[in-house]
Design a protein around this motif. Structure first.
Motif, short mmCIF file in Angstrom:
data_model
loop_
_atom_site.label_atom_id
_atom_site.label_comp_id
_atom_site.label_asym_id
_atom_site.label_seq_id
_atom_site.Cartn_x
_atom_site.Cartn_y
_atom_site.Cartn_z
N LEU A 160 -55.40 -19.69 90.38
CA LEU A 160 -56.23 -20.45 90.84
C LEU A 160 -57.79 -19.91 91.31
CD1 LEU A 160 -56.78 -23.47 91.87
CD2 LEU A 160 -55.96 -22.87 94.22
N ALA A 161 -57.66 -18.59 91.85
CA ALA A 161 -58.76 -17.83 92.28
C ALA A 161 -59.62 -17.54 91.22
CB ALA A 161 -58.68 -16.72 93.03
N VAL A 162 -59.25 -17.02 89.92
CA VAL A 162 -59.85 -16.71 88.82
C VAL A 162 -60.17 -17.85 88.05
CG1 VAL A 162 -59.39 -15.43 86.31
CG2 VAL A 162 -58.43 -14.50 88.39
N LEU A 163 -59.71 -18.96 88.09
CA LEU A 163 -59.75 -20.35 87.36
C LEU A 163 -61.10 -20.89 88.51
CD1 LEU A 163 -59.77 -22.65 85.57
CD2 LEU A 163 -58.17 -23.56 87.06
N PHE A 179 -54.03 -24.02 81.37
CA PHE A 179 -53.03 -25.12 81.43
C PHE A 179 -52.40 -25.18 80.10
CE2 PHE A 179 -56.88 -26.26 84.02
CZ PHE A 179 -56.35 -26.35 85.15
N PRO A 180 -51.05 -25.37 79.88
CA PRO A 180 -50.45 -25.65 78.93
C PRO A 180 -50.87 -26.82 78.32
CG PRO A 180 -48.97 -26.38 80.82
CD PRO A 180 -50.37 -25.75 81.35
N ILE A 213 -65.32 -28.77 87.66
CA ILE A 213 -64.82 -29.86 88.67
C ILE A 213 -63.48 -30.25 87.91
CG2 ILE A 213 -65.11 -32.03 89.54
CD1 ILE A 213 -68.08 -31.15 89.99
N GLY A 214 -63.59 -30.83 86.79
CA GLY A 214 -62.31 -31.60 86.21
C GLY A 214 -60.98 -30.33 86.07
N LEU A 237 -57.56 -30.80 88.12
CA LEU A 237 -56.23 -30.62 87.53
C LEU A 237 -55.44 -29.50 88.08
CD1 LEU A 237 -54.14 -31.67 85.56
CD2 LEU A 237 -55.38 -30.38 83.99
N ALA A 238 -56.17 -28.28 88.45
CA ALA A 238 -55.40 -27.29 88.97
C ALA A 238 -54.68 -27.66 90.48
CB ALA A 238 -56.27 -25.97 89.29
#
Length: 153
Positions: A8-11, A91-92, A142-143, A147-148
């Motif tokens: 999450l931090a990298v994303l 994401f898969p 933002i999207g 989603l994350a």
């Protein structure tokens, strides 16, 4: 749990950087998209092994195809398509529709705010000026983050 937090931090960091660059320069550099895609694929492998890597890579390829279509129709810029594909690798492939909907909804809200601000501040710019264009990289970021956070619940 720790790996998910790092994911999450990298994303967040790469998406945030892309959103800022798009907002202030209207450019989404190739090095950022490549680094982001490699990070997403790495996390796909670390979280779910070879199957995860394949599913994350497939999502990136599908998103690149969607981005290419949107670019060819004049909806997206080329950088937006690459940034969308790079974001998708986090994401898969089972999340293709969810990411597209989240990104589209974020783009709709961004467009409303963008055009209201331009009208409210009476900003007049030449049509060929890059800064007259909507920085859609912000909506992609933002999207992706929406989603994350949704998938982490």
């Amino acid at each position: 749990m720790a790996l998910t937090s790092i994911w999450l931090a990298v994303l967040g960091a790469t998406s945030g950087l892309g959103a800022l660059l798009d907002a202030f320069t209207r450019k989404l550099p190739n090095w950022l998209c490549i680094a982001m895609a490699l990070a997403g694929l790495t996390f796909g492998f670390l979280l779910d092994g070879w199957t995860g890597l394949g599913l994350h890579a497939l999502h990136g390829v599908l998103a690149f195809g969607i981005g290419f279509l949107l670019f060819s129709w004049g909806v997206f810029g080329g950088g937006d398509g690459k940034f969308y594909a790079a974001s998708a690798t986090f994401f898969p492939a089972t999340k293709v529709l969810m990411l597209f909907v989240a990104m589209t909804f974020a783009g709709f809200v961004l467009a409303l705010v963008w055009f209201a601000a331009k009208r409210g501040f009476k900003i007049r710019q030449r049509s060929q000026d890059d800064f007259a264009k909507l920085p859609y990289g912000m909506a992609i970021a933002i999207g992706s983050l929406a989603l994350a956070f949704y998938t982490l619940q």
